[in-house]
Write a protein that holds these residues in place. Structure first.
Motif, mmCIF file in Angstrom:
data_model
loop_
_atom_site.group_PDB
_atom_site.id
_atom_site.type_symbol
_atom_site.label_atom_id
_atom_site.label_comp_id
_atom_site.label_asym_id
_atom_site.label_seq_id
_atom_site.Cartn_x
_atom_site.Cartn_y
_atom_site.Cartn_z
ATOM 1 N N GLU A 1 -3.450 27.331 14.250
ATOM 2 C CA GLU A 1 -2.639 26.086 13.461
ATOM 3 C C GLU A 1 -3.647 24.854 14.326
ATOM 4 N N ASP A 2 -4.597 24.930 14.777
ATOM 5 C CA ASP A 2 -5.055 23.519 14.956
ATOM 6 C C ASP A 2 -5.957 22.981 13.040
ATOM 7 N N ASN A 3 -6.986 24.405 12.290
ATOM 8 C CA ASN A 3 -8.109 24.877 11.849
ATOM 9 C C ASN A 3 -6.318 24.060 10.249
ATOM 10 N N LYS A 4 -5.117 24.097 10.243
ATOM 11 C CA LYS A 4 -4.243 23.945 9.113
ATOM 12 C C LYS A 4 -4.806 22.534 8.442
ATOM 13 N N PRO A 5 -4.640 22.613 6.953
ATOM 14 C CA PRO A 5 -4.649 21.070 6.587
ATOM 15 C C PRO A 5 -3.837 20.762 6.406
ATOM 16 N N LYS A 6 -3.738 19.100 6.938
ATOM 17 C CA LYS A 6 -2.892 18.484 7.231
ATOM 18 C C LYS A 6 -1.806 18.108 5.989
ATOM 19 N N THR A 7 -0.881 18.565 5.052
ATOM 20 C CA THR A 7 -0.065 17.588 4.021
ATOM 21 C C THR A 7 -0.702 16.109 3.705
ATOM 22 N N ARG A 8 0.332 16.059 2.275
ATOM 23 C CA ARG A 8 0.326 14.396 1.650
ATOM 24 C C ARG A 8 0.836 13.681 3.505
ATOM 25 N N TYR A 9 1.746 13.950 3.958
ATOM 26 C CA TYR A 9 1.960 12.918 4.954
ATOM 27 C C TYR A 9 2.316 13.387 6.354
ATOM 28 N N GLU A 10 0.992 13.257 5.863
ATOM 29 C CA GLU A 10 0.513 13.329 7.861
ATOM 30 C C GLU A 10 -0.613 12.683 7.410
ATOM 31 N N ARG A 11 -1.672 13.003 6.585
ATOM 32 C CA ARG A 11 -2.793 11.995 6.073
ATOM 33 C C ARG A 11 -2.362 10.625 6.200
ATOM 34 N N GLU B 1 -1.636 8.973 8.391
ATOM 35 C CA GLU B 1 -2.679 8.514 9.914
ATOM 36 C C GLU B 1 -3.181 7.317 9.132
ATOM 37 N N GLN B 2 -2.942 6.822 7.756
ATOM 38 C CA GLN B 2 -3.312 5.530 7.055
ATOM 39 C C GLN B 2 -2.488 4.682 7.343
ATOM 40 N N ASP B 3 -1.481 4.982 7.593
ATOM 41 C CA ASP B 3 -0.595 4.169 7.387
ATOM 42 C C ASP B 3 -0.609 3.184 9.527
ATOM 43 N N ASP B 4 -1.224 4.039 10.366
ATOM 44 C CA ASP B 4 -1.359 4.252 11.602
ATOM 45 C C ASP B 4 -2.369 2.858 11.938
ATOM 46 N N LYS B 5 -3.624 3.053 10.776
ATOM 47 C CA LYS B 5 -4.619 2.808 10.629
ATOM 48 C C LYS B 5 -3.995 1.720 9.878
ATOM 49 N N ARG B 6 -3.596 1.146 9.686
ATOM 50 C CA ARG B 6 -2.888 -0.856 9.062
ATOM 51 C C ARG B 6 -1.993 -1.172 9.338
ATOM 52 N N VAL B 7 -1.923 -0.284 10.460
ATOM 53 C CA VAL B 7 -0.339 -0.758 10.900
ATOM 54 C C VAL B 7 -0.382 -2.557 10.934
ATOM 55 N N HIS B 8 -1.788 -2.608 12.028
ATOM 56 C CA HIS B 8 -2.132 -3.865 12.657
ATOM 57 C C HIS B 8 -1.951 -5.739 10.930
ATOM 58 N N ASN B 9 -2.134 -5.008 10.151
ATOM 59 C CA ASN B 9 -2.095 -5.669 9.024
ATOM 60 C C ASN B 9 -1.044 -5.523 7.987
ATOM 61 N N LEU B 10 0.016 -5.366 9.269
ATOM 62 C CA LEU B 10 2.019 -5.162 8.389
ATOM 63 C C LEU B 10 2.184 -6.769 8.482
ATOM 64 N N PHE B 11 2.491 -7.102 7.470
ATOM 65 C CA PHE B 11 3.763 -8.539 8.286
ATOM 66 C C PHE B 11 4.956 -8.733 6.737
ATOM 67 N N GLN B 12 5.477 -8.909 7.626
ATOM 68 C CA GLN B 12 7.496 -8.911 7.210
ATOM 69 C C GLN B 12 7.944 -10.161 7.251
ATOM 70 N N VAL B 13 8.685 -10.821 6.564
ATOM 71 C CA VAL B 13 9.346 -11.707 5.636
ATOM 72 C C VAL B 13 10.914 -11.876 5.532
ATOM 73 N N ARG B 14 11.551 -12.747 6.030
ATOM 74 C CA ARG B 14 12.731 -12.683 5.293
ATOM 75 C C ARG B 14 12.812 -14.538 4.823
#
Length: 64
Positions: free
Chosen positions: A3-13, A16-29
């Motif tokens: 289970e630990d060595n199972k390749p990550k799905t596209r959604y899991e990868r 992970e990338q979204d978690d790394k970029r979340v500090h650069n996410l801005f929203q505005v109305r």
């Protein structure tokens, strides 16, 4: 394969990338007038919102 060595799905990868970029996410109305101007800018140049905003913000900070 364990289970630990199972390749990550596209959604899991992607998550992970979204978690790394979340500090650069801005929203505005935007008010209606400014929203219309942004949509016109996007339409004239065939940009999506992300592309248009990156260009506008870059020009603001670089003065170009």
């Amino acid at each position: 394969m364990s289970e630990d060595n199972k390749p990550k799905t596209r959604y899991e990868r992607q998550a992970e990338q979204d978690d790394k970029r979340v500090h650069n996410l801005f929203q505005v109305r935007l008010d209606e007038s400014l929203g219309d101007k942004l949509r016109d800018f996007m339409r004239q140049r065939d940009y999506n919102a992300n592309q248009a905003l990156k260009i506008i913000i870059s020009r603001f900070f670089t003065g170009k």
